[in-house]
Scaffold this motif. Structure first.
Motif, short mmCIF file in Angstrom:
data_model
loop_
_atom_site.label_atom_id
_atom_site.label_comp_id
_atom_site.label_asym_id
_atom_site.label_seq_id
_atom_site.Cartn_x
_atom_site.Cartn_y
_atom_site.Cartn_z
N ARG A 62 40.96 -2.90 -15.64
CA ARG A 62 40.83 -2.66 -14.13
C ARG A 62 41.97 -2.42 -13.32
O ARG A 62 42.54 -3.14 -12.60
CB ARG A 62 39.97 -3.80 -13.31
CG ARG A 62 38.71 -4.13 -13.99
CD ARG A 62 37.86 -4.92 -13.16
NE ARG A 62 37.70 -4.53 -11.65
CZ ARG A 62 36.73 -3.85 -11.24
NH1 ARG A 62 35.92 -3.32 -12.22
NH2 ARG A 62 36.77 -3.60 -10.13
N TYR A 63 42.80 -1.58 -14.00
CA TYR A 63 44.28 -1.29 -13.31
C TYR A 63 44.10 -0.22 -12.32
O TYR A 63 43.25 0.72 -12.32
CB TYR A 63 44.81 -0.68 -14.58
CG TYR A 63 46.36 -0.09 -14.22
CD1 TYR A 63 47.46 -1.47 -14.39
CD2 TYR A 63 46.79 1.11 -13.72
CE1 TYR A 63 48.56 -1.02 -14.00
CE2 TYR A 63 48.10 1.28 -13.50
CZ TYR A 63 48.88 0.16 -13.54
OH TYR A 63 50.48 0.45 -13.25
N ARG A 64 44.65 -0.52 -11.12
CA ARG A 64 44.42 0.42 -9.94
C ARG A 64 45.44 1.55 -10.35
O ARG A 64 46.34 1.57 -10.69
CB ARG A 64 44.93 -0.29 -8.87
CG ARG A 64 44.42 0.21 -7.52
CD ARG A 64 45.26 -0.46 -6.40
NE ARG A 64 44.84 -1.98 -6.29
CZ ARG A 64 43.56 -2.31 -5.62
NH1 ARG A 64 42.65 -1.63 -5.16
NH2 ARG A 64 43.36 -3.78 -5.90
N TYR A 79 50.75 1.05 -17.13
CA TYR A 79 50.94 -0.50 -16.87
C TYR A 79 52.27 -0.57 -17.02
O TYR A 79 52.99 -1.64 -16.64
CB TYR A 79 50.21 -1.31 -17.85
CG TYR A 79 50.50 -1.13 -19.39
CD1 TYR A 79 51.43 -1.56 -19.92
CD2 TYR A 79 49.54 -0.31 -20.06
CE1 TYR A 79 51.74 -1.25 -21.32
CE2 TYR A 79 49.84 0.27 -21.23
CZ TYR A 79 50.73 -0.51 -22.09
OH TYR A 79 51.02 -0.14 -23.24
N TYR A 142 46.43 -4.02 -9.60
CA TYR A 142 45.05 -4.38 -10.50
C TYR A 142 44.04 -4.74 -9.36
O TYR A 142 44.36 -5.42 -8.21
CB TYR A 142 45.22 -5.70 -11.43
CG TYR A 142 45.99 -5.37 -12.43
CD1 TYR A 142 45.31 -4.79 -13.63
CD2 TYR A 142 47.41 -5.55 -12.61
CE1 TYR A 142 46.12 -4.56 -14.83
CE2 TYR A 142 47.95 -5.27 -13.85
CZ TYR A 142 47.56 -4.94 -14.89
OH TYR A 142 48.02 -4.63 -15.94
N SER A 146 39.93 -7.91 -12.54
CA SER A 146 40.62 -7.89 -13.80
C SER A 146 41.01 -8.97 -14.51
O SER A 146 41.16 -10.30 -13.84
CB SER A 146 41.90 -6.98 -13.34
OG SER A 146 42.84 -7.76 -12.59
N GLN A 149 44.23 -11.01 -13.01
CA GLN A 149 43.97 -11.85 -11.96
C GLN A 149 43.37 -13.04 -12.01
O GLN A 149 43.31 -13.64 -11.16
CB GLN A 149 43.25 -10.88 -10.75
CG GLN A 149 44.17 -9.79 -10.12
CD GLN A 149 43.37 -9.11 -8.98
OE1 GLN A 149 42.27 -9.41 -8.87
NE2 GLN A 149 44.28 -8.30 -8.06
#
Length: 416
Positions: A62-64, A79, A142, A146, A149
């Motif tokens: 769930r990387y933004r 990342y 994120y 995720s 988090q």
């Protein structure tokens, strides 16, 4: 988005996080076991490659997407930007070294090189612990739900401390770091369980029983007669089901005990590291206190030396004053002796004048004596000089005396 869909996505994210944490624990355990047998883990280890893939996948969870141009491509999940900003506060970090590598061109390749360098430095747990404290950076890179988090990331950071006792010898010049591929995690090593001899015998017995029953069914079908299950076969099937239940219970207990053992090992590792940190801190404090004591001793010795020098100077000055006291006393005596001499000259001059004038009158001599009678010492010295002068003058002055002064001295009545 409906509430049902949101609940479904949240459950799916929770399952993914649990899977990442579980497989990460198992992978760390296999790496520790491999290090116990081989000593050093290098690039030829399949367990190492799988562990690096696990770390990369959970960092990508769930990387933004930061750049909308790369949506749907392999470059959308980089990342390395998150690691640069989240781990820059780690003292003596390896981020600058990764940026200076010439064989790694892409951000994905730099992230993979960072994972391996952190393993060789035995600081992967430290990097994750510091990165998880940067809440602003995490929310920027994120999305909600995720792995980074949530609580599973903090648990994983503690579990990673077990790798600090493993030695890694890895090559950071690989050309495969820049490949735009997200490698998959191999779960098959963690789904296999060691089978004992009893379990093998049990499986062989089950296979034989199944084969015999199939043969009996086939023979009864061919003959056209229905065969009934004998009591012996029923008892065997019941025994088989019982053994299956017992085996399942034993396997579950084994997994539970292994999990407890692993948690205890992790806890022991944490306590050992904490004790080492306390020992290092105690050593630093001891060295600092020793240096302070040495410095204070040097200052004390210097102060004692200065006090001794000052005491010697004071004693020298007091001795000098004592030696000067007799000299001062002699000077005072000399002054008291010389002052009447000056006045005696005056008396001599008076006597000489009297000799020239014929001793004069009594009143004039009394006035000269009264003029010098202000000081007792001067009067005594004057009388002494007068006596000496009169004695030295002798007979030369006596015949010439015509006044009544000499007669009075001759005719002085005697004391009774």
């Amino acid at each position: 988005m409906s509430n049902a869909l949101k609940d479904s996505l949240s459950r799916q994210n929770a399952i993914e996080r649990k899977n990442f944490l579980a497989v990460c624990r198992l992978s760390i355990q296999t790496l520790c076991d491999e290090a116990g047998t081989s000593g050093v883990i290098d690039d030829n280890s399949d367990q190492l490659q799988n562990f690096c893939n696990i770390i990369e996948n959970l960092l990508c969870h769930r990387y933004r997407v930061q750049n909308k141009k790369h949506i749907g491509t392999a470059d959308s999940i980089v990342y390395w930007e998150f690691l640069k900003q989240a781990c820059k506060s780690v003292p003596y970090n390896c981020i600058q070294k990764i940026n200076l590598m010439d064989n790694v061109k892409t951000n994905r390749g730099k992230g993979r090189a960072w994972i391996r360098m952190a393993l060789m430095e035995k600081r992967l747990s430290e990097y994750f612990s510091v990165a998880l404290m940067e809440d602003v950076v995490i929310k920027r890179f994120y999305e909600h739900g995720s792995f980074i988090q949530n609580e599973e990331a903090h648990i994983m950071a503690n579990v990673l401390t077990a790798l600090n006792s493993v030695d890694f010898s890895l090559c950071l010049r690989s050309s495969s770091f820049d490949l735009p591929v997200v490698y998959s995690v191999d779960y098959t090593p963690f789904l296999k369980y060691p089978i004992s001899d009893k379990q093998l015998d049990l499986e062989e017995a089950l296979i034989r029983m199944e084969r015999n029953r199939t043969q009996n069914d086939a023979s009864s079908t061919c003959s056209g007669h229905t065969s009934t299950i004998s009591e012996r076969e029923l008892s065997a099937e019941e025994e088989l089901a019982k053994l299956k239940r017992q085996m399942k219970i034993v396997v579950d207990q084994k997994a539970y005990l292994e999990e407890i053992l692993h948690l205890k090992e992790v806890k022991c590792t944490e306590l050992t590291q904490q004790l080492l940190q306390w020992d290092e801190q105690a050593e630093k404090e001891k060295s600092l206190s020793d240096s302070i004591i040495v410095e204070l001793q040097a200052k004390l010795a210097d102060q004692q030396l200065r006090n001794k020098q000052l005491q010697e100077q004071i004693e020298g000055r007091s001795n000098g004053i004592q030696e000067m006291e007799p000299v001062l006393a002699r000077n005072r005596n000399s002054v008291s002796l010389h002052r009447p001499l000056e006045d005696s000259t005056k008396g001599i001059d008076v006597v000489a004048q009297l000799d020239r004038n014929g001793f004069g009158s009594r009143s004039s001599s009394d006035q000269s004596v009264k003029h010098s009678a202000s000081d007792q010492s001067i009067r005594r010295s004057t009388e002494t000089v007068l006596t000496r002068t009169s004695s030295t003058s002798g007979s030369a002055s006596r015949p010439r005396a015509k006044s009544g002064y000499s007669k009075q001295r001759i005719q002085r009545p005697l004391r009774k």
